[in-house]
Enzyme design. Structure first.
Site, PDB file in Angstrom:
ATOM      1  N   SER A   1       0.763  -1.162   0.052  1.00 13.91           N
ATOM      2  CA  SER A   1       0.061  -0.094  -0.103  1.00 13.91           C
ATOM      3  C   SER A   1       0.676   1.243   0.039  1.00 13.91           C
ATOM      4  O   SER A   1       1.421   1.570  -1.142  1.00 13.91           O
ATOM      5  CB  SER A   1      -0.646  -0.107   1.184  1.00 13.91           C
ATOM      6  OG  SER A   1      -2.264   0.699   1.162  1.00 13.91           O
TER       7      SER A   1
ATOM      8  N   ASP B   1       9.722   5.163 -10.847  1.00 15.42           N
ATOM      9  CA  ASP B   1       9.286   5.757 -11.903  1.00 15.42           C
ATOM     10  C   ASP B   1      10.105   7.004 -12.426  1.00 15.42           C
ATOM     11  O   ASP B   1      10.407   7.187 -13.303  1.00 15.42           O
ATOM     12  CB  ASP B   1       7.781   6.172 -11.766  1.00 15.42           C
ATOM     13  CG  ASP B   1       6.975   4.811 -12.021  1.00 15.42           C
ATOM     14  OD1 ASP B   1       7.430   3.846 -12.400  1.00 15.42           O
ATOM     15  OD2 ASP B   1       5.800   4.988 -12.081  1.00 15.42           O
TER      16      ASP B   1
ATOM     17  N   LYS C   1      -1.016  -4.270  -3.047  1.00 17.94           N
ATOM     18  CA  LYS C   1      -2.534  -3.683  -2.739  1.00 17.94           C
ATOM     19  C   LYS C   1      -2.470  -2.277  -3.332  1.00 17.94           C
ATOM     20  O   LYS C   1      -1.820  -1.111  -2.785  1.00 17.94           O
ATOM     21  CB  LYS C   1      -2.483  -3.529  -1.237  1.00 17.94           C
ATOM     22  CG  LYS C   1      -3.783  -2.831  -0.575  1.00 17.94           C
ATOM     23  CD  LYS C   1      -3.997  -2.769   0.805  1.00 17.94           C
ATOM     24  CE  LYS C   1      -5.072  -1.798   1.258  1.00 17.94           C
ATOM     25  NZ  LYS C   1      -5.212  -0.729   0.961  1.00 17.94           N
TER      26      LYS C   1
END
Length: 485
Positions: A315, A326, A340
């Site tokens: 999460s 990224d 999640k």
């Protein structure tokens, strides 16, 4: 996972609607009061002619079944118990992270999230009517006893948990400090159940721990509660001071971090990413959609960073790891994360507890949804030679959300990894010492992360200093007992 108010990263119900005689036939005043009134829902049904009749038919069916159970069941049951059971099933079957809480359960949850409670230090989740360990908390009776993510707790003090709700099982494990409790554990690859006798403690949740290895800082975030970012800052400032005012690199450890609050995941990411998107969320309604961008700060002034993750990183941890990955801001090392990729909102229902409801999916800066997939590390490193990774992930749960709406393009292999990345072994050598959380020199993933961050900083490999105490910040001390080169 730990429940919070606001947007969470660890339940809708039919309200009584005064809309026609069909409802009046089964909805006695007490029942209407128990269900609660929802004028918004009533308006929605009234405006939708196609939905109106079907909704009333189904609500009438509910009332009919309620009457049958109430009058014919072998033992008398109150309307409150029956409706609470119905709400549990209604919401609990939506997905693994949505739930309805009674007023008592809501109050118990608030005690838990206060950060100080009597117990064992285990975060658990219900799976297939069994109690499964999500993660033991650091430096608690559970972690010291060797309880692992994925373990099933089948008995407490010799009494079976079969048929119990998650709340009932947790209540069995809690008790007065300094009292003992015996857990029976079923673990994969173990032929027989394991028994652990633990002593209950007041659980103090320490958000961050740190250590200094030469001039490489190490910070472990155990969860993303309200103090996560401030704890990160405090740990970083202390490490920088002990390093003489300048660090050469940083290892951020998010292993076994089950998540927490969305705003804290964003704040922690923002501390390392100078610009660009951090995360976006998209829900059913347009007003649930949002994007958060970095504010131009990097507390490290662009130091090299390695983030360690594993199957217990979930999460909020995955938001941070995904954002840093990224943006090519950090190298991600370790094992595939939990997967999640949904956001929960905690919605209090005055006088009737609260609803924990999945309201959105989240997406990394490149548009990836990690729901059911997780974050894949740039450098795969397992904890031990026979470690096949934590097999218990989001994709193993029932009723999981589908992975939709994200960038389906296969993530390109990074070309900016340091040359040493190709030499990092996926598992420790045969003679590597058994992992001991209190002895960093036995932590293969940590030692390899230190090798990578040293290479990124342009430092010679050398023997890595061992702090000898992963719980306290320490200056460099004798070399690690075993370092793989």
């Amino acid at each position: 996972m730990k429940l919070r108010t606001g947007l969470l990263l660890g339940t809708a119900f039919f309200g009584g609607i005064a809309a026609g005689p069909a409802l009046d036939r089964f909805a006695a005043p007490a029942l209407l009061q128990a269900l609660g009134a929802s004028s918004a829902f009533a308006r929605e049904v009234a405006q939708d002619s196609g939905n109106h009749g079907e909704t009333l038919r189904l609500l009438t069916l509910f009332g009919t079944v309620l009457d049958i159970v109430r009058s014919e069941y072998v033992e008398p049951k109150s309307d409150k118990d029956l409706i609470t059971n119905a709400l549990d099933g209604l919401v609990g079957n939506l997905d693994p992270h949505s739930s309805y809480m009674t007023e008592k359960q809501y109050k118990d949850m608030q005690v838990q999230i206060s950060g100080k409670f009597g117990g064992l230090g285990i975060q658990v989740q219900e799976q297939d009517n069994h109690i499964r360990v999500v993660s033991p908390m650091d430096d608690t009776p559970a972690s010291r006893a060797g309880i692992k993510p994925g373990d099933f707790i089948t008995e407490v003090d010799g009494k079976s948990l079969e048929g119990m709700t998650l709340d009932e099982a947790v209540a069995k494990m809690r008790g007065a400090p300094d009292t003992k409790v015996t857990l029976t554990i079923v673990r994969a690859k173990e032929a027989k159940p394991l028994k652990f006798t633990l002593t209950r403690e007041i659980i103090h949740i320490k958000v961050a721990t740190s250590a200094l290895y030469g001039k490489i800082g190490y910070i472990r975030l155990n969860e993303f509660d309200d103090d996560a970012e401030s704890a990160l800052h405090a740990a970083y400032d202390t490490l920088k001071k002990q390093a003489g005012g300048k660090l050469d690199g940083l290892v951020l450890d998010l292993r076994f971090n089950p998540g927490g609050k969305l705003d804290q995941a964003i704040a922690v990411s923002d501390d390392f990413i100078p610009e660009g998107e951090i995360v976006s969320i998209r829900g059913r309604h347009a007003d649930n959609n949002h994007r958060w961008d970095a504010k131009g700060t990097d507390i490290t002034n662009h130091l090299p960073i390695v983030v360690i993750i594993n199957g217990g990183s979930a999460s909020a941890s995955e938001i941070v790891a995904g954002a840093l990955q990224d943006h090519r801001r950090a190298v991600i090392l370790g094992e595939q994360s939990f997967g999640k990729g949904s956001v929960q909102s905690l919605i209090p229902v005055p006088g009737n507890g609260a609803v924990r409801l999945t309201t959105a999916r989240y997406y990394t800066p490149s548009g990836r949804s990690i729901q059911g997939l997780g974050i894949m590390p740039d450098i795969t490193v397992r904890e031990s030679k026979d470690d096949e990774g934590i097999g218990y992930r989001e994709s193993d749960l029932k009723h999981i959300l589908t992975n939709i709406g994200g960038n389906r393009t296969k993530r390109e292999k990074r070309t900016d990894l340091p040359a040493i990345a190709s030499t990092i072994p996926e598992a420790p050598p045969a003679n590597w010492p058994k992992f001991d959380i209190k002895n960093p020199s036995t932590d293969f993933q940590l030692q390899e992360a230190l090798r990578v961050v040293r290479a990124m900083a342009g430092l010679p490999p050398g023997d890595l200093p061992n702090s000898g105490d992963g719980d306290k910040t320490a200056s460099s001390s004798p070399p690690a007992a075993h370092v793989h080169h």
